[in-house]
Design an enzyme around this catalytic site. Structure first.
Site, PDB file in Angstrom:
ATOM      1  N   PRO A 261      -1.504  -6.491  -3.034  1.00 33.34           N
ATOM      2  CA  PRO A 261      -1.783  -6.129  -4.376  1.00 33.34           C
ATOM      3  C   PRO A 261      -0.942  -7.057  -5.540  1.00 33.34           C
ATOM      4  O   PRO A 261       0.336  -7.030  -5.505  1.00 33.34           O
ATOM      5  CB  PRO A 261      -1.428  -4.654  -4.593  1.00 33.34           C
TER       6      PRO A 261
ATOM      7  N   ASP B 138       3.940  -9.482  -4.489  1.00 31.16           N
ATOM      8  CA  ASP B 138       3.424  -8.384  -3.806  1.00 31.16           C
ATOM      9  C   ASP B 138       3.927  -6.996  -4.298  1.00 31.16           C
ATOM     10  O   ASP B 138       5.122  -7.171  -3.807  1.00 31.16           O
ATOM     11  CB  ASP B 138       3.422  -8.759  -2.049  1.00 31.16           C
ATOM     12  N   HIS B 139       2.996  -6.336  -4.701  1.00 33.42           N
ATOM     13  CA  HIS B 139       3.733  -5.215  -5.206  1.00 33.42           C
ATOM     14  C   HIS B 139       3.885  -4.007  -4.224  1.00 33.42           C
ATOM     15  O   HIS B 139       4.453  -2.975  -4.668  1.00 33.42           O
ATOM     16  CB  HIS B 139       2.603  -4.433  -6.309  1.00 33.42           C
ATOM     17  N   ARG B 140       3.428  -4.314  -3.113  1.00 30.79           N
ATOM     18  CA  ARG B 140       4.098  -3.374  -1.998  1.00 30.79           C
ATOM     19  C   ARG B 140       5.343  -3.481  -1.392  1.00 30.79           C
ATOM     20  O   ARG B 140       6.192  -2.730  -1.060  1.00 30.79           O
ATOM     21  CB  ARG B 140       3.116  -3.604  -0.644  1.00 30.79           C
TER      22      ARG B 140
END
Length: 464
Positions: free
Chosen positions: A260, A436-438
């Protein structure tokens, strides 16, 4: 005796390659290690040398055709002198019926040590070979070339094992082919005798001038031409998706739909950095180094990643773990004729500014020449891309697969800016960070971007 040459595994683990061009034709006499073809994988253009001395019997694949590893490319008519030397003993695991029919007591032919860089010459003392269990002997009338181990491609043989030095590099030969130019008519301008891209382009320009009619109209841009006057009579052009562009597309799609993405932007006054670079360029002690804003940004990224390790990590889905790296392998996106590649600088965080600048320049030059090795494309932990060189202010870069972040550098523009309470002309650029939003949330990504900007705004902060 008929000897077949199959497309070898070029040490990259890739299942296929495209024939760029053949340098020989049926009936041609070839020597050992003579370059016979150029093939393009998803990584680079590779020259294939002949593993035999003999006469070309037939060519099994056309230029532009994609061929699977192991498929027959070409066959040769060879005599005893052109055939590979026989081994001193049958390898362990070979079949008991390995003796060719009609040659009782003869030992099986040993395929040459090829792949990608040629067969080793025969000598009285046989070199030590790696054991290859289960290798069957070739048929009576056909010698089949085996794939070589990975290090056979990545290691150059001694200079005296090569038959001849090519007169140009693969990208230059491809350019000449695309322009319809016979390289035999082009003279090398340098002392090395190697034909360069500039030589080909200069020859093409001279040829165009001689062939152009005297009353030719001035050249106009595509925007100035009526639709009917655009080059070619077709309304569309179709090009096959292959090579680096195909691999890049697959990687970008996988990245975009797996990680994401979040992109943040920050515009920063980099006047202090541009002034520093001007002083460094005038320093005679640094005359051998081309230090630019890309190198300063790379150094700023390495410093910022120490404080924000979330941006220097990887999401391991299979192991259900987050892997944080204690080193920085910094990827540098490079646009080439064959597509986008992102080689990386190993342990970039341990380098000074001059060393980073040298490494960036070397990576870019190697990528443009199509010589980037597989090792340079593996193991990156964070990347930077400079779309400012194209006059673009900002963008939303896509993550290199497996990495947590990528920083985009916009164009440096001289414009009015608030400085010390007044409006002044300053050098300003926009930074674009995709992450990466993770692995990192908005706060961590924003703080990382500010850390990078602080160094570009005040390079002295790097001393802290």
């Amino acid at each position: 005796m008929i000897a077949e040459f199959r497309l070898p595994d070029l040490g990259e683990g890739l299942p296929e390659a495209e024939i760029v061009q053949w340098l020989v034709a049926p009936g041609d006499t070839v020597k050992l290690n003579q370059t016979i073809a150029e093939v393009e994988t998803a990584k680079a253009v590779v020259e294939l040398p002949s593993p035999y001395a003999g006469t070309v019997r037939d060519v099994r694949a056309e230029a532009g055709e994609t061929v699977a590893v192991g498929a027959v490319l070409i066959s040769f008519e060879v005599d005893a002198a052109g055939a590979p030397a026989a081994p001193s003993a049958v390898p362990a695991g070979a079949e008991s019926n390995s003796t060719p029919a009609g040659e009782a007591g003869a030992e099986p032919a040993d395929p040459p040590n090829l792949v990608g860089y040629g067969a080793a010459p025969r000598s009285g003392a046989r070199p030590q070979r790696r054991a290859r269990a289960g290798r069957a002997a070739p048929a009576a009338d056909t010698a089949v070339l085996e794939a070589a181990p990975h290090d056979a491609v990545t290691s150059q043989p001694p200079p005296d094992t090569r038959h001849e030095r090519p007169r140009s590099t693969p990208p230059v030969r491809k350019l000449a082919k695309d322009l319809g130019i016979d390289l035999a008519l082009v003279e090398a301008s340098g002392a090395s005798g190697i034909i360069t891209r500039a030589d080909v382009e200069e020859y093409a320009a001279r040829t165009a001038e001689r062939q152009a009619p005297v009353s030719a109209a001035p050249t106009r841009s595509a925007a100035q031409l009526p639709a009917d006057d655009l080059p070619g009579g077709d309304r569309e052009t179709r090009m096959p998706i292959r090579g680096v562009r195909k691999a890049t597309a697959q990687a970008m799609v996988a990245s975009a739909f797996t990680a994401p993405h979040v992109t943040s932007f920050l515009t920063v006054d980099v006047t202090a950095t541009t002034e520093l670079l001007a002083r460094l360029r005038s320093d005679k002690r640094l005359a051998d180094h081309r230090i630019g804003i890309m190198a300063v940004a790379a150094k700023a990224v390495c410093l910022a990643l120490r404080a924000r390790p979330e941006l220097n990590s990887r999401w391991d889905e299979a192991a259900a773990e987050i892997v944080q790296f204690h080193y920085v392998n910094l990827g540098v996106a490079a646009a080439t004729e064959r597509g986008l590649v992102v080689p990386n600088i190993k342990d970039a965080d341990r380098m000074g500014l001059a060393a980073l600048a040298d490494a960036i320049g070397e990576l870019a030059q190697t990528a443009r020449s199509g010589k980037t090795g597989l090792d340079a494309l593996r193991g990156g932990t964070f990347s930077i891309t400079n779309f400012g060189v194209f006059g673009v202010d900002a963008g939303t870069p896509i993550l290199n697969p497996g990495e947590a972040g990528i920083l985009g550098l916009g164009a440096v523009r001289r414009q009015p800016w608030e400085h010390e309470g007044e409006i002044a002309l300053r050098d300003v650029m926009t930074l674009s960070l995709s992450f990466d939003h993770r692995l990192a949330d908005g706060e961590q990504g924003s703080r990382f971007l500010v850390d990078v900007a602080d160094v570009l705004r005040e390079p002295g902060r790097a001393m802290l």
